[in-house]
Design a protein around this motif. Structure first.
Motif, PDB file in Angstrom:
ATOM      1  N   ASP A   1       0.827  -1.204   0.000  1.00 30.44           N
ATOM      2  CA  ASP A   1       0.000   0.000   0.000  1.00 30.44           C
ATOM      3  C   ASP A   1       0.864   1.258   0.000  1.00 30.44           C
ATOM      4  O   ASP A   1       0.591   2.216  -0.730  1.00 30.44           O
ATOM      5  N   LEU A   2       1.900   1.257   0.830  1.00 30.12           N
ATOM      6  CA  LEU A   2       2.789   2.422   0.890  1.00 30.12           C
ATOM      7  C   LEU A   2       3.521   2.624  -0.434  1.00 30.12           C
ATOM      8  O   LEU A   2       3.729   3.763  -0.875  1.00 30.12           O
ATOM      9  N   ASP A   3       3.904   1.516  -1.067  1.00 36.42           N
ATOM     10  CA  ASP A   3       4.558   1.623  -2.369  1.00 36.42           C
ATOM     11  C   ASP A   3       3.600   2.200  -3.406  1.00 36.42           C
ATOM     12  O   ASP A   3       3.983   3.039  -4.227  1.00 36.42           O
ATOM     13  N   LEU A   4       2.345   1.754  -3.352  1.00 39.24           N
ATOM     14  CA  LEU A   4       1.346   2.276  -4.286  1.00 39.24           C
ATOM     15  C   LEU A   4       1.107   3.767  -4.058  1.00 39.24           C
ATOM     16  O   LEU A   4       1.026   4.553  -5.009  1.00 39.24           O
ATOM     17  N   LEU A   5       1.021   4.173  -2.799  1.00 40.73           N
ATOM     18  CA  LEU A   5       0.807   5.584  -2.493  1.00 40.73           C
ATOM     19  C   LEU A   5       2.002   6.435  -2.919  1.00 40.73           C
ATOM     20  O   LEU A   5       1.829   7.559  -3.405  1.00 40.73           O
ATOM     21  N   SER A   6       3.201   5.893  -2.742  1.00 44.13           N
ATOM     22  CA  SER A   6       4.388   6.653  -3.141  1.00 44.13           C
ATOM     23  C   SER A   6       4.451   6.832  -4.653  1.00 44.13           C
ATOM     24  O   SER A   6       4.883   7.875  -5.147  1.00 44.13           O
ATOM     25  N   ARG A   7       4.005   5.813  -5.400  1.00 45.69           N
ATOM     26  CA  ARG A   7       3.999   5.929  -6.861  1.00 45.69           C
ATOM     27  C   ARG A   7       2.965   6.926  -7.349  1.00 45.69           C
ATOM     28  O   ARG A   7       3.063   7.424  -8.474  1.00 45.69           O
ATOM     29  N   HIS A   8       1.971   7.200  -6.513  1.00 40.49           N
ATOM     30  CA  HIS A   8       0.971   8.217  -6.851  1.00 40.49           C
ATOM     31  C   HIS A   8       1.259   9.548  -6.157  1.00 40.49           C
ATOM     32  O   HIS A   8       0.389  10.425  -6.110  1.00 40.49           O
ATOM     33  N   ASN A   9       2.466   9.660  -5.587  1.00 38.89           N
ATOM     34  CA  ASN A   9       2.907  10.911  -4.947  1.00 38.89           C
ATOM     35  C   ASN A   9       1.975  11.356  -3.823  1.00 38.89           C
ATOM     36  O   ASN A   9       1.657  12.541  -3.678  1.00 38.89           O
ATOM     37  N   VAL A  10       1.528  10.393  -3.040  1.00 39.82           N
ATOM     38  CA  VAL A  10       0.676  10.692  -1.888  1.00 39.82           C
ATOM     39  C   VAL A  10       1.562  10.758  -0.647  1.00 39.82           C
ATOM     40  O   VAL A  10       2.282   9.805  -0.337  1.00 39.82           O
ATOM     41  N   SER A  11       1.526  11.870   0.045  1.00 40.12           N
ATOM     42  CA  SER A  11       2.337  12.043   1.247  1.00 40.12           C
ATOM     43  C   SER A  11       1.492  11.777   2.490  1.00 40.12           C
ATOM     44  O   SER A  11       0.293  12.078   2.524  1.00 40.12           O
ATOM     45  N   LEU A  12       2.122  11.193   3.507  1.00 42.03           N
ATOM     46  CA  LEU A  12       1.438  10.844   4.747  1.00 42.03           C
ATOM     47  C   LEU A  12       2.195  11.433   5.926  1.00 42.03           C
ATOM     48  O   LEU A  12       3.428  11.482   5.922  1.00 42.03           O
ATOM     49  N   ASN A  13       1.441  11.850   6.938  1.00 45.02           N
ATOM     50  CA  ASN A  13       2.089  12.317   8.159  1.00 45.02           C
ATOM     51  C   ASN A  13       2.322  11.140   9.104  1.00 45.02           C
ATOM     52  O   ASN A  13       1.976   9.999   8.797  1.00 45.02           O
ATOM     53  N   ASP A  14       2.905  11.404  10.248  1.00 47.93           N
ATOM     54  CA  ASP A  14       3.270  10.331  11.174  1.00 47.93           C
ATOM     55  C   ASP A  14       2.051   9.566  11.682  1.00 47.93           C
ATOM     56  O   ASP A  14       2.079   8.335  11.804  1.00 47.93           O
ATOM     57  N   SER A  15       0.981  10.274  11.991  1.00 53.13           N
ATOM     58  CA  SER A  15      -0.215   9.598  12.500  1.00 53.13           C
ATOM     59  C   SER A  15      -0.851   8.722  11.431  1.00 53.13           C
ATOM     60  O   SER A  15      -1.346   7.628  11.719  1.00 53.13           O
ATOM     61  N   GLU A  16      -0.833   9.172  10.185  1.00 51.89           N
ATOM     62  CA  GLU A  16      -1.397   8.371   9.098  1.00 51.89           C
ATOM     63  C   GLU A  16      -0.538   7.144   8.808  1.00 51.89           C
ATOM     64  O   GLU A  16      -1.060   6.091   8.428  1.00 51.89           O
ATOM     65  N   LEU A  17       0.761   7.260   8.980  1.00 53.46           N
ATOM     66  CA  LEU A  17       1.638   6.115   8.748  1.00 53.46           C
ATOM     67  C   LEU A  17       1.382   4.993   9.750  1.00 53.46           C
ATOM     68  O   LEU A  17       1.624   3.822   9.455  1.00 53.46           O
ATOM     69  N   ARG A  18       0.895   5.341  10.924  1.00 53.89           N
ATOM     70  CA  ARG A  18       0.606   4.325  11.943  1.00 53.89           C
ATOM     71  C   ARG A  18      -0.787   3.727  11.793  1.00 53.89           C
ATOM     72  O   ARG A  18      -1.111   2.754  12.470  1.00 53.89           O
ATOM     73  N   ASN A  19      -1.587   4.308  10.921  1.00 55.04           N
ATOM     74  CA  ASN A  19      -2.962   3.841  10.731  1.00 55.04           C
ATOM     75  C   ASN A  19      -3.035   2.968   9.483  1.00 55.04           C
ATOM     76  O   ASN A  19      -3.212   3.449   8.369  1.00 55.04           O
ATOM     77  N   SER A  20      -2.878   1.660   9.673  1.00 53.11           N
ATOM     78  CA  SER A  20      -2.878   0.736   8.531  1.00 53.11           C
ATOM     79  C   SER A  20      -4.220   0.720   7.811  1.00 53.11           C
ATOM     80  O   SER A  20      -4.277   0.578   6.582  1.00 53.11           O
ATOM     81  N   LYS A  21      -5.300   0.854   8.568  1.00 54.38           N
ATOM     82  CA  LYS A  21      -6.631   0.849   7.955  1.00 54.38           C
ATOM     83  C   LYS A  21      -6.812   2.049   7.037  1.00 54.38           C
ATOM     84  O   LYS A  21      -7.355   1.927   5.930  1.00 54.38           O
TER      85      LYS A  21
END
Length: 247
Positions: A196-216
């Motif tokens: 999921d993180l790889d997919l988001l990175s390929r779409h240039n989606v940035s996440l903050n620290d709290s979002e990175l801990r929220n797998s759902k």
């Protein structure tokens, strides 16, 4: 043109986000590309990438999670195998002959199978696998304590001792499926989060620290990005780039 570039090109042809057209006839092109790619490695003349295989083996052997899972499954399997080997001995102590002891091991396993099926189904349906393990451990402890507390020399306690033996079998057989389910879920959650993180990175989606801990939340964002992708045939879904989102 690489396989991924071909897939991306046909994906754009199948679904045009600007005009909203969806051409199902082009889905077969994607499936054909996936099938050809599979046959190259499984039944074609293409050679296996041995360097990639070696790197995967090395990564598996150096991953601490592999040894943690191995320890969990190993220790979780010990009671089950011990019960399989020593249950005839426990039953034979109740005054049965060798043949009778073998036959009398059947009812405990029948009740254990029923108990295991019910608790496994409930734990999967209501997502409380840990409580399934707790229930199995309680039955195992009570059954083992009952066997220790009742004397094998007292014929008046044979029925009670047999009951505790059956309870022990129910507890031991119940724990292992729940342990397997938890280990598998932990592993799949870790793998899916990386994807999921790889997919988001390929779409240039940035996440903050709290979002990175929220797998759902990460899963929901990734699913939203691929909701317009074409769905392949079920046989080929395992080779689809986003097969885990196909319903």
């Amino acid at each position: 043109m690489s396989l991924e570039e071909k897939r991306e090109k046909i994906n754009n042809e199948v679904y045009d986000t600007e005009i909203g057209n969806y051409d199902k006839s082009l889905e077969r092109k994607i499936e054909r590309i996936i099938a050809v790619d599979r046959l190259k490695s499984e039944g074609g003349s293409g050679e296996v990438d041995r360097s990639a295989a070696r790197s995967q083996i090395k990564r598996a052997l150096t991953d601490i999670r592999v040894y943690i899972y191995f320890g969990i499954l190993g220790f979780g399997s010990i009671p089950s195998f011990a019960l399989s080997f020593f249950l005839p001995v426990l039953v034979k102590q109740l005054g049965y002959s060798d043949v009778q002891a073998q036959l009398m091991t059947v009812p405990p396993f029948i009740f254990a199978t029923i108990c295991m099926t019910i608790i496994s189904w409930l734990s999967d349906k209501y997502k409380f696998r840990a409580w399934g393990i707790v229930a199995g451990d309680i039955m195992s402890i009570v059954g083992f304590a009952g066997i220790v507390a009742t004397s094998a020399l007292d014929k008046n306690l044979y029925n009670l001792r047999y009951f505790f033996t059956t309870l022990l079998a129910c507890g031991v057989c119940t724990v292992l499926p729940c342990v397997l389910a938890i280990v598998l879920k932990l592993h799949l959650d870790h793998i899916n989060k990386k994807r999921d993180l790889d997919l988001l990175s390929r779409h240039n989606v940035s996440l903050n620290d709290s979002e990175l801990r929220n797998s759902k939340k990460i899963r929901e964002m990734a699913m939203k990005l691929v909701e317009h992708e074409p769905k392949c045939d079920e046989v080929l879904c395992d080779y689809h780039p986003n097969w885990r989102y196909i319903t």
